[in-house]
Design a protein around this motif. Sequence first.
Motif, PDB file in Angstrom:
ATOM      1  N   TRP A   4       0.827  -1.203   0.000  1.00 36.33           N
ATOM      2  CA  TRP A   4       0.000   0.000   0.000  1.00 36.33           C
ATOM      3  C   TRP A   4       0.866   1.260   0.000  1.00 36.33           C
ATOM      4  O   TRP A   4       0.609   2.200  -0.722  1.00 36.33           O
ATOM      5  CB  TRP A   4      -0.918  -0.014   1.226  1.00 36.33           C
ATOM      6  N   ARG A   5       1.919   1.245   0.833  1.00 35.69           N
ATOM      7  CA  ARG A   5       2.788   2.404   0.972  1.00 35.69           C
ATOM      8  C   ARG A   5       3.623   2.661  -0.270  1.00 35.69           C
ATOM      9  O   ARG A   5       3.901   3.783  -0.627  1.00 35.69           O
ATOM     10  CB  ARG A   5       3.711   2.184   2.182  1.00 35.69           C
ATOM     11  N   GLY A   6       4.049   1.594  -0.920  1.00 34.74           N
ATOM     12  CA  GLY A   6       4.917   1.733  -2.076  1.00 34.74           C
ATOM     13  C   GLY A   6       6.372   1.822  -1.652  1.00 34.74           C
ATOM     14  O   GLY A   6       6.699   1.770  -0.469  1.00 34.74           O
ATOM     15  N   PRO A   7       7.270   1.995  -2.616  1.00 38.50           N
ATOM     16  CA  PRO A   7       8.693   2.013  -2.289  1.00 38.50           C
ATOM     17  C   PRO A   7       9.075   3.251  -1.469  1.00 38.50           C
ATOM     18  O   PRO A   7       8.496   4.326  -1.633  1.00 38.50           O
ATOM     19  CB  PRO A   7       9.386   2.028  -3.658  1.00 38.50           C
ATOM     20  N   LEU A   8      10.050   3.055  -0.611  1.00 37.43           N
ATOM     21  CA  LEU A   8      10.584   4.165   0.174  1.00 37.43           C
ATOM     22  C   LEU A   8      11.462   5.031  -0.699  1.00 37.43           C
ATOM     23  O   LEU A   8      11.971   4.570  -1.732  1.00 37.43           O
ATOM     24  CB  LEU A   8      11.410   3.622   1.344  1.00 37.43           C
ATOM     25  N   PRO A   9      11.692   6.270  -0.286  1.00 35.29           N
ATOM     26  CA  PRO A   9      12.622   7.124  -1.048  1.00 35.29           C
ATOM     27  C   PRO A   9      13.983   6.432  -1.133  1.00 35.29           C
ATOM     28  O   PRO A   9      14.417   5.781  -0.183  1.00 35.29           O
ATOM     29  CB  PRO A   9      12.711   8.399  -0.209  1.00 35.29           C
ATOM     30  N   ASN A  10      14.630   6.586  -2.226  1.00 38.92           N
ATOM     31  CA  ASN A  10      15.917   5.940  -2.447  1.00 38.92           C
ATOM     32  C   ASN A  10      17.041   6.771  -1.833  1.00 38.92           C
ATOM     33  O   ASN A  10      17.865   7.333  -2.536  1.00 38.92           O
ATOM     34  CB  ASN A  10      16.147   5.725  -3.945  1.00 38.92           C
ATOM     35  N   LEU A  11      17.037   6.836  -0.508  1.00 42.29           N
ATOM     36  CA  LEU A  11      18.062   7.565   0.208  1.00 42.29           C
ATOM     37  C   LEU A  11      19.102   6.583   0.731  1.00 42.29           C
ATOM     38  O   LEU A  11      18.778   5.437   1.026  1.00 42.29           O
ATOM     39  CB  LEU A  11      17.447   8.308   1.412  1.00 42.29           C
TER      40      LEU A  11
END
Length: 102
Positions: free
Chosen positions: A89-96
């Motif tokens: 539901w949230r989707g991918p996290l920022p690519n940090l």
Amino acid sequence: MLAERARAYFWEYRYLNYFLVLGTQRVLDWLASLPAPTTVGAFDTFWQPLIPSAEQRRTILSVLESHNLIFFRGELIEVSPKGREYIQWRGPLPNLPPPQAP
């Protein structure tokens, strides 16, 4: 009934997005990416360089468990179906880049 259930999940997941700090969400994603459940010892070994405080690592697991995103089976940590649904539901996290140990 299904619409109310979907609405409840929506608001709960929005709350989790607000409540779970990025590091805790990264731990959840890492656990979900593993091909099999992992042990608490392996979790500690992997995350100790990035999260040096054993108390903080335990708190992260406790928060994830208290929201039914993970569960323990003896020494094994497993991502629950709810945890996997939340990640989707949230989707991918920022690519940090991950935080660096001091």
